[in-house]
Write a protein that holds these residues in place. Structure first.
Motif, PDB file in Angstrom:
ATOM      1  N   ASP A  85     -36.543  44.881  32.842  1.00  0.00           N
ATOM      2  CA  ASP A  85     -36.270  45.986  32.177  1.00  0.00           C
ATOM      3  C   ASP A  85     -35.758  47.072  32.122  1.00  0.00           C
ATOM      4  OD1 ASP A  85     -36.491  46.132  35.260  1.00  0.00           O
ATOM      5  OD2 ASP A  85     -37.133  47.970  34.571  1.00  0.00           O
ATOM      6  N   GLY A  86     -34.117  46.621  33.234  1.00  0.00           N
ATOM      7  CA  GLY A  86     -32.888  47.064  32.307  1.00  0.00           C
ATOM      8  C   GLY A  86     -32.613  46.535  31.273  1.00  0.00           C
ATOM      9  N   VAL A 112     -40.138  41.916  31.803  1.00  0.00           N
ATOM     10  CA  VAL A 112     -40.529  41.809  33.187  1.00  0.00           C
ATOM     11  C   VAL A 112     -39.837  43.338  34.241  1.00  0.00           C
ATOM     12  CG1 VAL A 112     -40.172  40.708  35.256  1.00  0.00           C
ATOM     13  CG2 VAL A 112     -39.704  39.227  33.016  1.00  0.00           C
ATOM     14  N   ASN A 154     -39.521  45.290  36.609  1.00  0.00           N
ATOM     15  CA  ASN A 154     -39.694  45.879  38.412  1.00  0.00           C
ATOM     16  C   ASN A 154     -39.545  47.215  38.657  1.00  0.00           C
ATOM     17  OD1 ASN A 154     -37.073  45.559  38.125  1.00  0.00           O
ATOM     18  ND2 ASN A 154     -36.471  43.327  39.166  1.00  0.00           N
ATOM     19  N   MET A 209     -36.537  48.167  38.626  1.00  0.00           N
ATOM     20  CA  MET A 209     -35.146  48.791  38.701  1.00  0.00           C
ATOM     21  C   MET A 209     -34.121  47.651  38.008  1.00  0.00           C
ATOM     22  SD  MET A 209     -35.123  47.369  42.797  1.00  0.00           S
ATOM     23  CE  MET A 209     -36.381  45.654  42.497  1.00  0.00           C
ATOM     24  N   GLY A 260     -33.129  44.628  39.590  1.00  0.00           N
ATOM     25  CA  GLY A 260     -33.399  44.094  40.718  1.00  0.00           C
ATOM     26  C   GLY A 260     -31.790  43.354  41.345  1.00  0.00           C
TER      27      GLY A 260
HETATM   28 MG   LIG Z   1     -35.567  45.095  36.603  1.00  0.00          MG
END
Ligand SMILES: [Mg+2]
Ligand SMILES: Cc1ncc(C[n+]2csc(CCOP(=O)(O)OP(=O)(O)O)c2C)c(N)n1
Length: 561
Positions: free
Chosen positions: A444-445, A469, A471, A473, A475
């Motif tokens: 997502d980042g 993908v 999540n 954050m 991650g």
């Molecule tokens: Mg992420």
């Protein structure tokens, strides 16, 4: 040369575009700028011969050009404007440098008579790009375009490949000159000498437990086939370097796995136990050396043979026992032709491969979406020539571990660890291989660094399937935070858009998957879509690694305090 004219007089822009054609360029990535209008105008005349891919941000431009260079072995060509365009573009130049990718970036520049006044968007590109290019220069005379462009192609592709930057003063592009364009470039690679190969064979013949670590740039399908034949004949285990996983079919009985982040502990032990490490291509950088811990300094305890296309790489970082300056194709052809040695280590390759196969089999993970299983399904079901791309983040650990590359040219991934590479490389792969399946992974980042290039994908009509993908954050950084500063989350949360809706807003097909069982049907709908598509995978944030959780990492860190 303009049709019907006996003269070679052309503008700088026309000469440049003619030179690109001479050197075989058929695709160019750009964001336009007023600093190179004359060159853009010259592209207008060759629309049927050069595909001008108009991007949304210059980071997308250079990332696409990098992916193009990786796929073709020829320089990916990027055009951007001065100052802000060049600074946006720099991320892809850094990647091309660390990844040894041939790439030429042309930057529109202020007019020659304005230099050194801090004119509008003025930058001295020699100083700006000096450290991350093989060569950076400014073309100050239209008459010298053929010479300097030819040199750019030679430099970018010869020896260890890499990026070149050429600045194009605005007034130089409108200047008229009478030039000859010369002939298409011919890149040069060193051949291993007979003495090198004799020594190489002697060292291999006296080894007890040798192995190959293949990587770096400048490979080809033929070089990879020769490497496989050499490994088979000498029964050698072959590991590949981080994000060079497509140098050998991962199902090949001699394939031993990947030396990179999240290395198989058994492969790490094997590196430690080997008495002869044949380093074929890669730079011995931080990632393949486990942060410079796998090998002792300055002389590794293992006997080491380092083969590199760049003579400057030999003796850089570690002292090898034998350094061979040779191109990958040249060395692999010679290694294949070499009389095989009597392999007293027979069976090691099979054991190493069995270790790899066990490591790359998906385990269970928490949450409704088993990302391991999904990557494993893609690995088992996509055609062998499907191209997989990604950027940087923990989500890539699954891709590298559970997707088995089957042939050369199917992995596009930044060794530089640059986020934002997944989307643009997916677009470039879609443009290059319109008949192949292209799956591009982003976190997502990572996605939000160059996600706007979905617009380019739609405009180009490519069929790339973008997987996000999610999540919630950054991650990777959160994982490091929990390791070093447990329970002190800081600056790593992400509030995200609805990615599938975002894709639809661009005119792409969008899917959201919240259960493993729904993935296959969603993927098939994406394959059936006319143009690009996107699948958002909603991942349990705790599942930060294939075999460890965020809560587990946090608990272990708190206990250790
Ligand atoms: Mg992420
Ligand atoms: C351009 C760039 N900026 C920052 C980083 C540092 N960095 C590495 S991984 C990462 C987080 C990636 O987040 P995401 O794409 O969501 O993947 P996840 O780790 O959550 O799977 C960051 C910020 C980087 N590698 N590249």
């Amino acid at each position: 040369m303009p049709d019907g004219s006996s003269s070679n007089v052309r503008t700088g822009g026309q000469i440049l575009v003619d030179c690109l054609r001479l050197h075989g360029v058929d695709t160019v990535f750009c964001v336009p700028g007023e600093s190179y209008l004359a060159t853009l105008d010259a592209f207008h005349d060759v629309q049927d011969k050069i595909d001008l891919v108009v991007c949304r941000q210059e980071g997308g431009v250079t990332n696409m050009a990098d992916a193009w260079g990786k796929m073709t072995g020829k320089p990916g060509i990027a055009f951007v404007t001065r100052g802000p365009g060049a600074t946006n573009a720099s991320v892809g130049i850094h990647t091309a440098h660390q990844d040894s990718t041939p790439l030429i970036l042309f930057v529109g520049q202020i007019a020659r008579d304005m230099a050194e006044r801090e004119a509008f968007q003025e930058v001295d590109y020699r100083r700006m790009f000096g450290e991350m290019t093989k060569w950076v220069a400014q073309i100050d005379s239209a008459a010298r375009i053929p010479e300097m462009v030819s040199r750019a192609f030679h430099v970018a592709t010869s020896g260890r490949p890499g990026p070149v930057v050429l600045a194009l003063p605005e007034d130089m592009q409108t200047e008229r000159a009478d030039t000859e364009d010369g002939q298409p470039y011919r890149s040069a690679q060193a051949n291993p000498g007979a003495t090198d190969m004799d020594k190489f064979r002697d060292m291999l013949a006296s080894a007890k437990k040798p192995m190959v670590l293949a990587g770096g740039g400048g490979w080809s399908a033929e070089a990879c086939a020769d490497l496989a034949a050499f490994a088979e004949a000498n029964r050698l285990p072959v590991a590949t370097a981080f994000r060079r996983q497509d140098l050998m079919d991962n199902r090949h009985p001699n394939f031993a796995g990947v030396v990179g982040l999240g290395i198989n502990p058994k492969l790490k032990d094997r590196l430690d136990d080997t008495d002869l490490l044949i380093v074929l291509g890669p730079q011995l950088g931080e990632i393949v050396t486990g942060g410079y811990t796998y090998f002792t300094f300055p002389k590794p305890k293992q006997t080491m043979i380092h083969i590199s296309a760049g003579v400057d790489e030999l003796g850089k970082v570690y002292q090898a026992d034998l350094g061979i300056n040779a191109g990958m194709a040249e060395f692999c052809a010679a290694a294949k032709a070499m009389t095989p040695v009597d392999a007293s280590w027979a069976g090691e390759a099979e054991t190493a491969h069995a270790d790899y196969m066990a490591f790359s089999t998906p385990p269970d993970m928490p949450g409704d979406v088993n990302y391991s299983e999904i990557v494993g399904w893609l690995s088992d079901n996509l055609p062998d020539d499907a191209v997989i791309t990604n950027g940087a983040g923990n989500y890539t650990v699954w891709v590298h571990r559970f997707f088995r590359c089957k042939q050369y040219g199917t992995q596009l991934a930044p060794q530089s660890g640059a986020m934002g590479y997944g989307v643009p490389s997916g677009v470039a792969a879609g443009v290059r291989h319109r008949d192949r399946v292209v799956v591009s992974f982003s976190g997502d980042g990572c996605f939000q660094m160059n996600g706007q290039e979905i617009g380019t994908a739609v405009q180009q009509g490519v069929k790339t399937i973008f997987i996000v993908v999610n999540n919630g954050m950054y991650g990777t950084i959160r994982m490091h935070q929990e390791t070093h500063y447990p329970k002190r989350k800081s600056g790593t949360d992400l509030h995200n858009p609805d990615f599938a809706a975002l894709a639809r807003a661009y005119g792409a097909h969008g899917e959201t998957v919240t259960k493993t069982a729904d993935f296959e049907a969603a993927f098939e709908r994406c394959r059936a879509a006319e143009g690009p598509s996107l699948i958002e995978l909603v991942i349990e944030p705790d599942a930060v690694l294939p075999t460890n959780t965020l809560s587990g990492i946090q608990a272990a860190a708190l206990k250790a305090k």
